[in-house]
Scaffold this motif. Structure first.
Motif, PDB file in Angstrom:
ATOM      1  N   SER A  86      23.335  18.142 -77.846  1.00  0.00           N
ATOM      2  CA  SER A  86      21.946  18.584 -77.951  1.00  0.00           C
ATOM      3  C   SER A  86      21.589  18.894 -79.403  1.00  0.00           C
ATOM      4  CB  SER A  86      21.733  19.817 -77.081  1.00  0.00           C
ATOM      5  OG  SER A  86      22.603  20.848 -77.496  1.00  0.00           O
ATOM      6  N   GLN A  87      22.557  19.388 -80.159  1.00  0.00           N
ATOM      7  CA  GLN A  87      22.286  19.672 -81.572  1.00  0.00           C
ATOM      8  C   GLN A  87      22.033  18.382 -82.341  1.00  0.00           C
ATOM      9  OE1 GLN A  87      25.761  22.196 -82.493  1.00  0.00           O
ATOM     10  NE2 GLN A  87      24.318  23.327 -83.744  1.00  0.00           N
ATOM     11  N   LEU A  88      22.661  17.321 -81.885  1.00  0.00           N
ATOM     12  CA  LEU A  88      22.472  16.040 -82.575  1.00  0.00           C
ATOM     13  C   LEU A  88      21.076  15.491 -82.320  1.00  0.00           C
ATOM     14  CD1 LEU A  88      24.025  13.779 -84.104  1.00  0.00           C
ATOM     15  CD2 LEU A  88      24.472  12.770 -81.927  1.00  0.00           C
ATOM     16  N   SER A 130      18.244  17.131 -80.910  1.00  0.00           N
ATOM     17  CA  SER A 130      17.026  17.936 -80.983  1.00  0.00           C
ATOM     18  C   SER A 130      16.512  17.971 -82.417  1.00  0.00           C
ATOM     19  CB  SER A 130      17.311  19.356 -80.511  1.00  0.00           C
ATOM     20  OG  SER A 130      17.813  20.117 -81.584  1.00  0.00           O
ATOM     21  N   PRO A 131      15.210  18.063 -82.585  1.00  0.00           N
ATOM     22  CA  PRO A 131      14.653  18.057 -83.929  1.00  0.00           C
ATOM     23  C   PRO A 131      14.679  19.415 -84.621  1.00  0.00           C
ATOM     24  CG  PRO A 131      12.884  18.008 -82.326  1.00  0.00           C
ATOM     25  CD  PRO A 131      14.150  17.990 -81.548  1.00  0.00           C
ATOM     26  N   PRO A 172      30.105  20.330 -82.902  1.00  0.00           N
ATOM     27  CA  PRO A 172      28.731  20.509 -82.452  1.00  0.00           C
ATOM     28  C   PRO A 172      28.504  19.835 -81.103  1.00  0.00           C
ATOM     29  CG  PRO A 172      28.826  18.825 -84.146  1.00  0.00           C
ATOM     30  CD  PRO A 172      30.227  19.263 -83.893  1.00  0.00           C
TER      31      PRO A 172
END
Lengths: 306, 80
Positions: free
Chosen positions: B74-76, B78-79, B71
């Motif tokens: 940003s995936q980590l 972002s909400p 991953p």
């Protein structure tokens, strides 16, 4: 024209009981999970206040969770009155789930860390560790378990902080019955104990019994009335402190919701509802009414994510 | 006779204490070694507890971010 072949040949209606192969018994349930059906039905996680859980899956194996809780928390008090303090906290969690390795970590706003590790060292040997770590000295706990799974038995060795040692063993005796025993030794409190447990389970019911030298006798019975309904009852007696508790509960697993309720001999009525509003969206209502202590707890919450 | 007994006893005591003295020095060596071992293991456990307290969650995140499919950062954060 050929006569139509008849499909239903008359089968013998007598069911022949399969001969029990005592060398091929199924592997028993782990010792600490022996009461799991009764525990799932009778002890839902009731809470008071508001709870919001959000689990975000980043990967097949990796997920982050954010959880907010606002509500009164009970603190243990010497008097019979219950003292509640309003608390609010945010908990961040990270989960990594692999077939061979599971890591679960949770950290709260006050700095407490809750860590769980489960690692398959080999096909039959599993290492599990559970730790609650705080910044305060001497308030952290850790427990490490080594589980060995044999063909029809399981054994476990436990190590805890404060010189806590424990071992347990459970063996399948017949396809439905399994018996087990445990010993533990607590170095800090200079206590040791022995316990025995038995579990009888069929498709429709599970009955367990447990006796320990710490003075606890615990019996439970769960009957699966239908696919959706199961009823459970539980009896616990402490012969050192002469404390008796009996409870009776139900567990309805329906398509959109799961409703669990129980009534206690301490005058406590509990109910817990989890309703699936949408895919990945669950609404939770929890109620616990203690008539004897006049303590009424109501909670609601929302769970988003798997 | 009595005095002989006493003297023998005294001798016995002194020899016993002498042997005890020699054994006590070796046992005190052992005791100090045990103590040192205990101190080192306590120090090790304290350090391990601090490392686990601060490092467990970052460790889970690092292992998760390196698992397949990888991953992105940003995936980590972002909400969504």
């Amino acid at each position: 024209m050929a006569a139509p072949t008849s499909f239903n040949t008359t089968k013998p209606t007598v069911e022949t009981k399969e001969k029990v192969d005592y060398f091929n018994l199924p592997c028993p349930i782990p010792y600490e999970e022996m009461h799991r059906e009764a525990l799932m039905s009778l002890k839902p996680e009731v809470f008071e206040g508001m709870r919001f859980d959000f689990t975000k899956g980043i990967n097949q194996k990796f997920a982050l969770s954010h959880s907010v809780f606002m509500g009164p928390t009970e603190i243990p008090s010497q008097s019979s009155e219950t003292i509640k303090i309003p608390t609010a906290h945010y908990e961040f969690g990270a989960n990594y789930l692999d077939p061979k390795l599971m890591l679960l970590g949770r950290v709260l706003t006050d700095g407490r860390v809750n860590a769980r590790v489960k690692c398959d060292l080999s096909d039959n040997l599993i290492l599990k560790a559970n730790a609650q770590l705080t910044s305060e000295p001497h308030m952290s706990h850790c427990m490490v378990n080594f589980d060995y799974k044999g063909k029809d038995y399981r054994s476990q060795f436990q190590l805890g902080n404060g010189a806590l040692f424990g071992a347990n063993y459970i063996q399948s005796v017949t396809p439905n019955l399994s018996l087990g025993g445990e010993v533990f030794w607590a170095g800090q409190h200079r206590k040791s104990g022995v316990g025995y447990a038995a579990r009888y389970s069929t498709d429709k019911m599970v009955a367990t019994g447990q006796v320990a030298s710490t003075g606890i006798v615990a019996l439970s019975y769960v009957q699966k009335v239908s696919e959706k309904v199961s009823l459970a009852s539980d009896f616990m007696y402490n012969y050192m402190s002469r404390d008796v508790t009996a409870s009776f509960g139900y567990d309805y697993i329906l398509r959109q919701c799961r409703l669990r309720g129980k009534i206690d001999s301490n005058g406590c009525v509990t109910s817990f509802l989890e309703e699936r509003l949408n895919m990945g969206l669950n609404f939770i209502l929890s109620a616990e009414i203690d008539h004897r202590k006049k303590d009424y707890k109501f909670g609601f919450g929302l769970t988003v994510g798997e | 006779m009595a005095s002989k007994g006493v003297s023998l006893k005294v001798k016995g005591k002194s020899s016993a204490s002498k042997s005890k003295g020699s054994s006590s020095s070796s046992s005190s060596d052992e005791k100090s070694m045990c103590k040192a071992l205990k101190d080192w293991s306590n120090w090790g456990l304290k350090k391990a507890k601090v490392i686990a307290h601060y490092g467990f969650i970052p460790l889970v995140i690092i292992i998760g971010m390196n698992s397949e499919p990888k991953p992105s950062l940003s995936q980590l954060l972002s909400p969504v």
